[in-house]
Design a protein around this motif. Sequence first.
Motif, PDB file in Angstrom:
ATOM      1  N   TYR A  59      55.421  38.767  54.765  1.00 45.83           N
ATOM      2  CA  TYR A  59      54.097  39.647  54.880  1.00 45.83           C
ATOM      3  C   TYR A  59      54.047  38.848  56.914  1.00 45.83           C
ATOM      4  CZ  TYR A  59      53.104  40.488  50.326  1.00 45.83           C
ATOM      5  OH  TYR A  59      53.013  41.299  48.930  1.00 45.83           O
TER       6      TYR A  59
ATOM      7  N   LYS B 290      52.590  40.790  58.976  1.00 45.54           N
ATOM      8  CA  LYS B 290      52.048  41.773  58.522  1.00 45.54           C
ATOM      9  C   LYS B 290      50.582  41.139  57.484  1.00 45.54           C
ATOM     10  CE  LYS B 290      54.638  45.445  58.669  1.00 45.54           C
ATOM     11  NZ  LYS B 290      53.879  47.080  59.402  1.00 45.54           N
TER      12      LYS B 290
ATOM     13  N   GLY C  30      50.366  39.504  48.763  1.00 49.28           N
ATOM     14  CA  GLY C  30      49.752  40.386  49.059  1.00 49.28           C
ATOM     15  C   GLY C  30      49.899  42.149  48.639  1.00 49.28           C
TER      16      GLY C  30
ATOM     17  N   LYS D 299      50.951  44.121  53.224  1.00 47.32           N
ATOM     18  CA  LYS D 299      50.152  43.798  53.655  1.00 47.32           C
ATOM     19  C   LYS D 299      49.577  42.623  52.684  1.00 47.32           C
ATOM     20  CE  LYS D 299      47.727  46.310  55.238  1.00 47.32           C
ATOM     21  NZ  LYS D 299      46.484  47.691  56.209  1.00 47.32           N
TER      22      LYS D 299
END
Length: 529
Positions: free
Chosen positions: A337, A340, A419, A423
Amino acid sequence: MLDDTMKQQLKTYLANLREPVELVASLGEGEKSDQTRQLLEEIAALHDDVSASFDGTDARKPSFIIRRASDAEKWVRFAGLPMGHEFTSLVLALLWAGGHPPKFDADLLEQVRGLEGDFEFEMYFSLSCHNCPDVVQALTLMALENPRITATLIEGGTFKDEVDAREVMAVPATFLNGEPFYNGKMELAEILARLDTNADARAAEKLADKPPFEVLVIGGGPAGAAAAIYTARKGFSTGIAAERFGGQLNDTLGIENLPGTPYTEGPKLAADLQRHVGEYEIDTINLARAVELVPATKEGGLHQVRLANGATLKARSLILSTGARWRNLGVPGEAEYRNKGVAYCPHCDGPLFKGKRIAVIGGGNSGVEAAIDLAKIVGHVTLVEFDEKLRADEVLQAKLRSMPNVEIVTSGQTTEITGNNGKVDGMIVKNRKSGEERRIELEGVFVQIGLVPNTEWLAESGLELSKHGEIVTDEEGRTNLPGIFGAGDVTTVPYKQIVVAMGEGSKAGLSAFDYLIRTEPVEEIAAAA
């Protein structure tokens, strides 16, 4: 939009225009469009060779292009207002469009003009991002030099829906022909290296002709710059090979503890150091990543440093100042991530998390300062510190504790970043005393847990490293290998501070000078020369 001081400064700059410049805006309804109209009208009023029109039809509103009146095929577009850190980028775009020669290496400019293919760049920036201007300016230059390159530079706060749709969670974020190109700071040479597949081979060929240096500095941060200045002033042939001149300075915003300089910013200090280095006959080799050190076989012989592009540089003495980088958590989800929701630069990426819940990992000065800054922007901050108490200065701790939207977690071990749909949506924190695990729902994690020395490339060199991977140096900056010195954050010197690095670099330069005047070069020097 512009105060009297800014107007006067801009008017002075615009006196350098050589050709008429056109500003063409695409506007809609609302305050941002009104501000864009006002800005362009104010700019046009400062010089007769600048005209502004408001009949653009671009879908992004507000936005405006800057182009040379005599060559409408070359243009750059700003979507949103390029103020804050980007005002300088706006000024440069006006000057370059108006025929004022850019201060870039001539070879790089020719490389831009010679690129074959069509390149449509879109790049997202925030007004508080100190890493974004380099990318904005590089893409601006490319678009104004090559008609097959376009650049649309987008202020993320104005186009929040677009940012969310493209899942941009870290800036600078650059797209090429509609696809992600790169997240992070890039200079012109780095962009060209990604586009031009023969760039590395040409760079290696060019470096192959260089004679051996008397002093070669590896790393271009405060320590490396100081070392090179000192050895050049002593009359020795000096080179700097740096992966990125300025090092961590480029990622540092406010600097308030450099004696004699009450306040400066990292990129500005990096530029000042580069200008200072440029006043001497120092051969600066940028985008040079060292991958192997081959020490001399005899004292007084030539050390060799092999670069990632295949070139080899030689020198009688070396000063290693490759610095350090942000330490990773090393937990599941961090790499997945990154950009993100996992971030490392609160100044750059903080505005993208406006009103959201985030965490800061690390209770030292960097972590607490980040939490204070972010608490003014985001909805809520959870600060997680591994130790039983925060390690930041008391004045910073007091400020943090006074903020109503901050929770402080001590004895907390982050075990996973989770996530959903690509995201971040949370993290798992384990209480190191009780063993209890807790899930914290959030949308961003800022990692601020210290530094890792950039010494992996030295593992097989015979150079002594500490258990933390730092180069072991004595009080004069000497390593265990004759003629090789270390300086700055990459070494065992305590207190990783800019002013300390500058002093250590100066010391290493003086030690290299002492070594060279006391050591006779062996025969391989003459043979190589």
